[in-house]
Motif scaffolding. Structure first.
Motif, PDB file in Angstrom:
ATOM      1  N   LYS A  39     -45.012 -21.923   7.033  1.00  0.00           N
ATOM      2  CA  LYS A  39     -44.943 -21.925   8.502  1.00  0.00           C
ATOM      3  C   LYS A  39     -45.093 -20.516   9.056  1.00  0.00           C
ATOM      4  N   ALA A  40     -44.461 -19.552   8.417  1.00  0.00           N
ATOM      5  CA  ALA A  40     -44.567 -18.156   8.868  1.00  0.00           C
ATOM      6  C   ALA A  40     -46.005 -17.667   8.742  1.00  0.00           C
ATOM      7  N   LEU A  41     -46.654 -17.976   7.625  1.00  0.00           N
ATOM      8  CA  LEU A  41     -48.038 -17.548   7.432  1.00  0.00           C
ATOM      9  C   LEU A  41     -48.980 -18.252   8.404  1.00  0.00           C
ATOM     10  N   GLN A  42     -48.722 -19.528   8.691  1.00  0.00           N
ATOM     11  CA  GLN A  42     -49.537 -20.242   9.680  1.00  0.00           C
ATOM     12  C   GLN A  42     -49.421 -19.591  11.053  1.00  0.00           C
ATOM     13  N   LEU A  43     -48.216 -19.178  11.420  1.00  0.00           N
ATOM     14  CA  LEU A  43     -48.008 -18.511  12.696  1.00  0.00           C
ATOM     15  C   LEU A  43     -48.788 -17.198  12.757  1.00  0.00           C
ATOM     16  N   LEU A  44     -48.714 -16.403  11.700  1.00  0.00           N
ATOM     17  CA  LEU A  44     -49.426 -15.127  11.660  1.00  0.00           C
ATOM     18  C   LEU A  44     -50.942 -15.331  11.665  1.00  0.00           C
ATOM     19  N   LYS A  45     -51.399 -16.390  11.017  1.00  0.00           N
ATOM     20  CA  LYS A  45     -52.840 -16.710  11.047  1.00  0.00           C
ATOM     21  C   LYS A  45     -53.256 -17.110  12.454  1.00  0.00           C
ATOM     22  N   ALA A  46     -52.446 -17.929  13.117  1.00  0.00           N
ATOM     23  CA  ALA A  46     -52.759 -18.368  14.484  1.00  0.00           C
ATOM     24  C   ALA A  46     -52.802 -17.188  15.443  1.00  0.00           C
ATOM     25  N   GLU A  47     -51.991 -16.179  15.191  1.00  0.00           N
ATOM     26  CA  GLU A  47     -51.975 -14.981  16.021  1.00  0.00           C
ATOM     27  C   GLU A  47     -53.139 -14.044  15.700  1.00  0.00           C
ATOM     28  N   GLY A  48     -53.856 -14.327  14.613  1.00  0.00           N
ATOM     29  CA  GLY A  48     -54.984 -13.493  14.233  1.00  0.00           C
ATOM     30  C   GLY A  48     -54.593 -12.216  13.528  1.00  0.00           C
ATOM     31  N   ILE A  49     -53.373 -12.153  13.029  1.00  0.00           N
ATOM     32  CA  ILE A  49     -52.885 -10.947  12.361  1.00  0.00           C
ATOM     33  C   ILE A  49     -53.267 -10.943  10.885  1.00  0.00           C
ATOM     34  N   VAL A  50     -53.264 -12.134  10.283  1.00  0.00           N
ATOM     35  CA  VAL A  50     -53.657 -12.264   8.882  1.00  0.00           C
ATOM     36  C   VAL A  50     -54.721 -13.354   8.763  1.00  0.00           C
ATOM     37  N   VAL A  51     -55.430 -13.327   7.644  1.00  0.00           N
ATOM     38  CA  VAL A  51     -56.440 -14.347   7.365  1.00  0.00           C
ATOM     39  C   VAL A  51     -56.238 -14.857   5.952  1.00  0.00           C
ATOM     40  N   GLY A  52     -56.453 -16.156   5.772  1.00  0.00           N
ATOM     41  CA  GLY A  52     -56.363 -16.757   4.450  1.00  0.00           C
ATOM     42  C   GLY A  52     -57.747 -16.809   3.818  1.00  0.00           C
ATOM     43  N   ARG A  53     -57.816 -16.496   2.542  1.00  0.00           N
ATOM     44  CA  ARG A  53     -59.062 -16.587   1.790  1.00  0.00           C
ATOM     45  C   ARG A  53     -58.831 -17.568   0.659  1.00  0.00           C
ATOM     46  N   SER A  54     -59.540 -18.669   0.721  1.00  0.00           N
ATOM     47  CA  SER A  54     -59.348 -19.756  -0.223  1.00  0.00           C
ATOM     48  C   SER A  54     -59.382 -19.264  -1.675  1.00  0.00           C
ATOM     49  N   GLY A  55     -58.322 -19.590  -2.389  1.00  0.00           N
ATOM     50  CA  GLY A  55     -58.212 -19.236  -3.796  1.00  0.00           C
ATOM     51  C   GLY A  55     -57.889 -17.778  -4.059  1.00  0.00           C
ATOM     52  N   LYS A  56     -57.776 -16.969  -3.028  1.00  0.00           N
ATOM     53  CA  LYS A  56     -57.525 -15.538  -3.218  1.00  0.00           C
ATOM     54  C   LYS A  56     -56.186 -15.087  -2.646  1.00  0.00           C
ATOM     55  N   GLY A  57     -55.754 -15.674  -1.528  1.00  0.00           N
ATOM     56  CA  GLY A  57     -54.489 -15.289  -0.928  1.00  0.00           C
ATOM     57  C   GLY A  57     -54.598 -15.084   0.563  1.00  0.00           C
ATOM     58  N   VAL A  58     -53.593 -14.439   1.108  1.00  0.00           N
ATOM     59  CA  VAL A  58     -53.529 -14.147   2.543  1.00  0.00           C
ATOM     60  C   VAL A  58     -53.578 -12.632   2.697  1.00  0.00           C
ATOM     61  N   PHE A  59     -54.417 -12.163   3.622  1.00  0.00           N
ATOM     62  CA  PHE A  59     -54.671 -10.738   3.780  1.00  0.00           C
ATOM     63  C   PHE A  59     -54.461 -10.301   5.228  1.00  0.00           C
ATOM     64  N   VAL A  60     -54.056  -9.036   5.396  1.00  0.00           N
ATOM     65  CA  VAL A  60     -53.959  -8.449   6.727  1.00  0.00           C
ATOM     66  C   VAL A  60     -55.386  -8.369   7.266  1.00  0.00           C
ATOM     67  N   ARG A  61     -55.543  -8.789   8.497  1.00  0.00           N
ATOM     68  CA  ARG A  61     -56.861  -8.784   9.120  1.00  0.00           C
ATOM     69  C   ARG A  61     -57.459  -7.372   9.067  1.00  0.00           C
ATOM     70  N   GLU A  62     -58.736  -7.297   8.689  1.00  0.00           N
ATOM     71  CA  GLU A  62     -59.379  -5.987   8.526  1.00  0.00           C
ATOM     72  C   GLU A  62     -59.801  -5.368   9.842  1.00  0.00           C
ATOM     73  N   GLU A  63     -60.369  -6.161  10.731  1.00  0.00           N
ATOM     74  CA  GLU A  63     -60.800  -5.613  12.012  1.00  0.00           C
ATOM     75  C   GLU A  63     -59.687  -5.812  13.031  1.00  0.00           C
ATOM     76  N   PRO A  64     -59.428  -4.802  13.851  1.00  0.00           N
ATOM     77  CA  PRO A  64     -58.329  -4.919  14.815  1.00  0.00           C
ATOM     78  C   PRO A  64     -58.623  -5.946  15.893  1.00  0.00           C
ATOM     79  N   ASN A  65     -57.553  -6.511  16.430  1.00  0.00           N
ATOM     80  CA  ASN A  65     -57.696  -7.407  17.581  1.00  0.00           C
ATOM     81  C   ASN A  65     -58.141  -6.593  18.778  1.00  0.00           C
ATOM     82  N   HIS A  66     -58.901  -7.208  19.644  1.00  0.00           N
ATOM     83  CA  HIS A  66     -59.307  -6.545  20.876  1.00  0.00           C
ATOM     84  C   HIS A  66     -58.249  -6.816  21.932  1.00  0.00           C
ATOM     85  N   VAL A  67     -57.787  -5.775  22.566  1.00  0.00           N
ATOM     86  CA  VAL A  67     -56.775  -5.912  23.600  1.00  0.00           C
ATOM     87  C   VAL A  67     -57.463  -5.818  24.948  1.00  0.00           C
TER      88      VAL A  67
END
Length: 104
Positions: A39-67
């Motif tokens: 649930k925590a990871l889903q929330l962070l993914k929905a916020e665009g802070i992290v991304v899931g890569r199938s079979g590899k794991g969850v990673f901090v988003r590489e490109e910054p969010n645009h404010v």
């Protein structure tokens, strides 16, 4: 848990592109069950802070969010005065937004 991971990312303790610990490691670190981690990871993914890569794991988003400063696209307040907004970012991520309506 999501707030602590978000804080680590925003403070720069977790670099863009970094892999987050595994579900089991997060369960052990935070003393929670797997569904809480998911649930925590889903929330962070929905916020665009992290991304899931199938079979590899969850990673901090590489490109910054645009404010986008919301005051630039919001209509004026009821009395025709502009709505003031303060947007605060840390490590390229939005962490606080405050709106102020003029009084009087």
């Amino acid at each position: 848990m999501a707030a602590r991971i978000r804080d680590q990312i925003m403070s720069g303790h977790l670099d863009p592109g970094s892999k987050l610990p595994s579900t089991q490691q997060l369960m052990d670190e935070y003393g929670v069950v797997g569904t809480t981690v998911q649930k925590a990871l889903q929330l962070l993914k929905a916020e665009g802070i992290v991304v899931g890569r199938s079979g590899k794991g969850v990673f901090v988003r590489e490109e910054p969010n645009h404010v986008i400063a919301p005051a630039s696209s919001m209509p004026p307040s009821a009395h025709g005065r502009p709505i003031e907004a303060t947007v605060m970012t840390k490590a390229g991520h939005l962490y606080e937004m405050e709106y102020r309506l003029p009084v009087g």
